[in-house]
Design a protein around this motif. Structure first.
Motif, PDB file in Angstrom:
ATOM      1  N   ILE B 112       0.846  -1.210   0.000  1.00 50.90           N
ATOM      2  CA  ILE B 112       0.000   0.000   0.000  1.00 50.90           C
ATOM      3  C   ILE B 112       0.873   1.250   0.000  1.00 50.90           C
ATOM      4  O   ILE B 112       0.578   2.217  -0.701  1.00 50.90           O
ATOM      5  CB  ILE B 112      -0.971  -0.004   1.216  1.00 50.90           C
ATOM      6  CG1 ILE B 112      -1.943  -1.178   1.116  1.00 50.90           C
ATOM      7  CG2 ILE B 112      -1.772   1.304   1.289  1.00 50.90           C
ATOM      8  CD1 ILE B 112      -2.768  -1.421   2.378  1.00 50.90           C
ATOM      9  N   ALA B 113       1.968   1.191   0.774  1.00 54.51           N
ATOM     10  CA  ALA B 113       2.863   2.357   0.840  1.00 54.51           C
ATOM     11  C   ALA B 113       3.465   2.651  -0.524  1.00 54.51           C
ATOM     12  O   ALA B 113       3.515   3.817  -0.950  1.00 54.51           O
ATOM     13  CB  ALA B 113       3.960   2.098   1.870  1.00 54.51           C
ATOM     14  N   ILE B 114       3.887   1.608  -1.242  1.00 56.45           N
ATOM     15  CA  ILE B 114       4.487   1.807  -2.573  1.00 56.45           C
ATOM     16  C   ILE B 114       3.455   2.440  -3.514  1.00 56.45           C
ATOM     17  O   ILE B 114       3.734   3.416  -4.216  1.00 56.45           O
ATOM     18  CB  ILE B 114       5.020   0.463  -3.146  1.00 56.45           C
ATOM     19  CG1 ILE B 114       6.208  -0.021  -2.307  1.00 56.45           C
ATOM     20  CG2 ILE B 114       5.407   0.599  -4.618  1.00 56.45           C
ATOM     21  CD1 ILE B 114       6.619  -1.450  -2.574  1.00 56.45           C
ATOM     22  N   MET B 115       2.218   1.875  -3.486  1.00 59.49           N
ATOM     23  CA  MET B 115       1.174   2.394  -4.383  1.00 59.49           C
ATOM     24  C   MET B 115       0.808   3.830  -3.998  1.00 59.49           C
ATOM     25  O   MET B 115       0.581   4.678  -4.862  1.00 59.49           O
ATOM     26  CB  MET B 115      -0.070   1.498  -4.304  1.00 59.49           C
ATOM     27  CG  MET B 115       0.141   0.132  -4.934  1.00 59.49           C
ATOM     28  SD  MET B 115      -1.330  -0.876  -4.935  1.00 59.49           S
ATOM     29  CE  MET B 115      -1.443  -1.382  -3.236  1.00 59.49           C
ATOM     30  N   SER B 116       0.759   4.089  -2.687  1.00 63.09           N
ATOM     31  CA  SER B 116       0.369   5.434  -2.223  1.00 63.09           C
ATOM     32  C   SER B 116       1.397   6.478  -2.637  1.00 63.09           C
ATOM     33  O   SER B 116       1.020   7.571  -3.087  1.00 63.09           O
ATOM     34  CB  SER B 116       0.232   5.446  -0.697  1.00 63.09           C
ATOM     35  OG  SER B 116      -0.726   4.520  -0.311  1.00 63.09           O
ATOM     36  N   VAL B 117       2.675   6.141  -2.492  1.00 59.10           N
ATOM     37  CA  VAL B 117       3.728   7.094  -2.885  1.00 59.10           C
ATOM     38  C   VAL B 117       3.624   7.376  -4.384  1.00 59.10           C
ATOM     39  O   VAL B 117       3.672   8.530  -4.829  1.00 59.10           O
ATOM     40  CB  VAL B 117       5.133   6.549  -2.498  1.00 59.10           C
ATOM     41  CG1 VAL B 117       6.234   7.394  -3.116  1.00 59.10           C
ATOM     42  CG2 VAL B 117       5.288   6.523  -0.984  1.00 59.10           C
ATOM     43  N   GLY B 118       3.424   6.324  -5.157  1.00 61.85           N
ATOM     44  CA  GLY B 118       3.263   6.478  -6.610  1.00 61.85           C
ATOM     45  C   GLY B 118       2.074   7.378  -6.921  1.00 61.85           C
ATOM     46  O   GLY B 118       2.164   8.290  -7.754  1.00 61.85           O
ATOM     47  N   PHE B 119       0.980   7.147  -6.235  1.00 63.96           N
ATOM     48  CA  PHE B 119      -0.253   7.921  -6.448  1.00 63.96           C
ATOM     49  C   PHE B 119      -0.042   9.400  -6.111  1.00 63.96           C
ATOM     50  O   PHE B 119      -0.390  10.288  -6.896  1.00 63.96           O
ATOM     51  CB  PHE B 119      -1.361   7.309  -5.578  1.00 63.96           C
ATOM     52  CG  PHE B 119      -2.621   8.121  -5.494  1.00 63.96           C
ATOM     53  CD1 PHE B 119      -3.277   8.538  -6.637  1.00 63.96           C
ATOM     54  CD2 PHE B 119      -3.170   8.456  -4.263  1.00 63.96           C
ATOM     55  CE1 PHE B 119      -4.453   9.282  -6.558  1.00 63.96           C
ATOM     56  CE2 PHE B 119      -4.331   9.191  -4.170  1.00 63.96           C
ATOM     57  CZ  PHE B 119      -4.972   9.612  -5.328  1.00 63.96           C
ATOM     58  N   ILE B 120       0.568   9.647  -4.958  1.00 61.25           N
ATOM     59  CA  ILE B 120       0.788  11.042  -4.526  1.00 61.25           C
ATOM     60  C   ILE B 120       1.717  11.764  -5.511  1.00 61.25           C
ATOM     61  O   ILE B 120       1.493  12.920  -5.859  1.00 61.25           O
ATOM     62  CB  ILE B 120       1.377  11.082  -3.082  1.00 61.25           C
ATOM     63  CG1 ILE B 120       0.396  10.479  -2.062  1.00 61.25           C
ATOM     64  CG2 ILE B 120       1.822  12.480  -2.683  1.00 61.25           C
ATOM     65  CD1 ILE B 120      -0.723  11.367  -1.587  1.00 61.25           C
ATOM     66  N   ILE B 121       2.749  11.040  -5.990  1.00 59.63           N
ATOM     67  CA  ILE B 121       3.695  11.657  -6.938  1.00 59.63           C
ATOM     68  C   ILE B 121       2.981  11.985  -8.258  1.00 59.63           C
ATOM     69  O   ILE B 121       3.080  13.099  -8.775  1.00 59.63           O
ATOM     70  CB  ILE B 121       4.928  10.740  -7.182  1.00 59.63           C
ATOM     71  CG1 ILE B 121       5.796  10.689  -5.916  1.00 59.63           C
ATOM     72  CG2 ILE B 121       5.756  11.231  -8.377  1.00 59.63           C
ATOM     73  CD1 ILE B 121       6.911   9.676  -5.951  1.00 59.63           C
ATOM     74  N   ILE B 122       2.219  11.021  -8.786  1.00 57.48           N
ATOM     75  CA  ILE B 122       1.517  11.240 -10.069  1.00 57.48           C
ATOM     76  C   ILE B 122       0.521  12.390  -9.919  1.00 57.48           C
ATOM     77  O   ILE B 122       0.412  13.263 -10.787  1.00 57.48           O
ATOM     78  CB  ILE B 122       0.814   9.937 -10.540  1.00 57.48           C
ATOM     79  CG1 ILE B 122       1.849   8.866 -10.886  1.00 57.48           C
ATOM     80  CG2 ILE B 122      -0.072  10.209 -11.763  1.00 57.48           C
ATOM     81  CD1 ILE B 122       1.301   7.473 -11.075  1.00 57.48           C
TER      82      ILE B 122
END
Lengths: 232, 255
Positions: B112-122
């Protein structure tokens, strides 16, 4: 010994589960207060209601783009689509705005249903949607009383533009409530908004003259007379 | 405590080799990135759509990963017969259950952390702003995942990994619909139906508490009181699930 330990663990589990009941109620209250309460809807989407609303939104945009000539039928279909979108995502302000304005010409009553729904569901709706509702009531429905109520609602919103108060006074005058219109225009005339003062001056004279011409209420006539003398 | 962490580490090392985990995470990130291309058909609502897709994608991926890792943790140990070695060593059964749970939670939260960081960056690239308001729904997605892991671990102490995955998905669906039970109970005339309805309402996790995706996507501030309340709710429900798992697991014979 083993079964006694298991029983204690089961009792603790049940007690914790019971403890969740008041916590659940508290969470429901917090959600209610924050305007985030769960609604009983017919198409529950497992917490993905807004994604379902987005898909329907895209489909609705495509449908609207394909309309060659707007008529009551297409307007009704558009209304149904926006009704579903806003059922799934009641906070979707864009859907209320676009939907309400798109169908205002052919089906203004349904347009107002959408705007009313927006006002009912959103705590921080802003001034634009009540203003649109006021404009639709005034121009498409010719319901000036209702229009004045919407403009009043819009003008009460923090940081709303000053012209909404003028719109409210205008709607009141058109609804035939000249007494209230006179009070509202007088208030605008005495305000600090320079643009409103000029318009209010002109409208005050017009409303006061109308009162002197049509009204039989002496108190109102005296007030209109006083205002005309003051201004001119 | 050391034993629990060692077991959790073992679980993590076993699950992290699973390709399906990477497929879910990459697919979710791809879906979020792809949503930026929708601007032509969204009539000015592309940011909302992107936030919706991002949060929903992470929630779905979190659900799949949590159920997958939670349901396979114990059955995998049973099938590979490592459980007999572990239990014969001075490893208590509660340590084993907690280790499996913590290992599974660690993998879920990491994903979830990996996906969340990706989401916030995008999202930051698209909107030119750091949307920290998205943190609250993401935190609650993490806690929903923890509850689901606990539910999956409970089922996996009773059934095979496949059956426990299906049961956990059923709980997920029921958990998102359970908020409607009081409305139905009000309309039920039968006392037994009312009792069953209320029992289900309190026994099932109310996963709608964890769902604040829509208001967050609309930029509405979610009160911290609600976030902490939901975290407490999740923690208590997880404790209940683990206690029941422990009771069931302690009565199991692996000889």
């Amino acid at each position: 010994m083993k079964s006694a330990k298991a029983s204690i663990q089961i009792i603790i589990a049940i007690m914790l589960l019971v403890g969740l009941m008041p916590l659940g109620n508290t969470l429901n209250n917090i959600k209610e207060d924050a305007g985030l309460a769960d609604r009983f809807i017919q198409r529950p989407a497992l917490g993905f209601d807004n994604i379902a609303a987005d898909i329907l939104w895209i489909k609705t945009i495509q449908y609207m783009a394909g309309i060659k000539k707007a008529d009551v039928k297409s307007s009704n279909i558009t209304y149904e689509m926006f009704e579903r979108i806003t059922d799934l995502d009641p906070l979707f302000t864009g859907a209320y705005t676009l939907g309400g304005l798109a169908i205002a010409h052919k089906t203004p009553a349904k347009s107002l249903i959408l705007f009313d729904k927006a006002i009912a569901h959103n705590l921080n709706i802003g001034w634009r949607i009540p203003m649109f509702a006021g404009v639709v009531s005034m121009h498409n429905m010719k319901d000036y009383d209702k229009s004045a109520k919407y403009f009043a609602l819009a003008s009460e919103v923090k940081d709303s533009p000053f012209f909404l108060k003028r719109m409210q006074a205008l709607a009141k005058a058109r609804s035939g409530d000249l007494g209230t219109a006179l009070i509202l225009w007088e208030r605008l005339y005495n305000s600090s908004d320079s643009a409103s003062v000029q318009i209010a001056k002109r409208e005050l004279v017009r409303v006061a003259a109308e009162i002197l011409k049509t009204s039989t209420n002496n108190k109102l006539r005296n007030k209109a007379d006083r205002i005309i003398k003051e201004i001119l | 405590m050391n034993i629990i962490l060692t077991i959790a580490q073992g679980v993590y090392q076993r699950i992290i080799k699973s390709r399906i985990l990477y497929v879910i995470v990459v697919f979710c990130l791809f879906a979020i990135a792809y949503s930026t291309l929708y601007s032509a058909v969204t009539a000015g609502e592309e940011t909302k759509l992107m936030k919706d897709i991002g949060l929903a994608g992470i929630a779905v991926a979190a659900m799949l990963i949590s159920i997958m890792v939670g349901s396979t943790a114990i059955p995998a140990e049973i099938e590979s017969r490592t459980i007999q070695t572990l239990i014969s060593k001075p490893v208590k059964k509660h340590e084993f259950i907690l280790g499996q749970f913590l290992g599974s939670v660690y993998v879920s939260l990491l994903s979830i952390a990996i996906m969340s960081v990706g989401f916030i960056i995008i999202l930051a690239i698209k909107t030119h702003a750091l949307n920290l308001i998205m943190l609250k729904p993401l935190i609650l997605i993490c806690f929903e995942a923890i509850v689901l892991v606990a539910v999956s671990v409970l089922f996996s102490t009773i059934c095979s990994s496949m059956v426990s995955s299906i049961l956990a998905i059923v709980v997920y669906i029921a958990g998102h619909l359970s908020y409607q039970i009081p409305f139905l109970v009000e309309r039920a005339g039968n006392v037994v139906t009312k009792f069953i309805g209320l029992f289900l309402y309190y026994a099932l996790p109310n996963l709608q508490y964890f769902n604040v995706k829509a208001p967050a996507a609309h930029g509405i501030c979610i009160p911290w009181g609600l976030v902490f309340g939901v975290i407490l709710y999740g923690a208590i429900y997880t404790a209940v699930m683990l206690l029941v798992s422990l009771v069931i697991f302690k009565n199991k014979d692996f000889a």
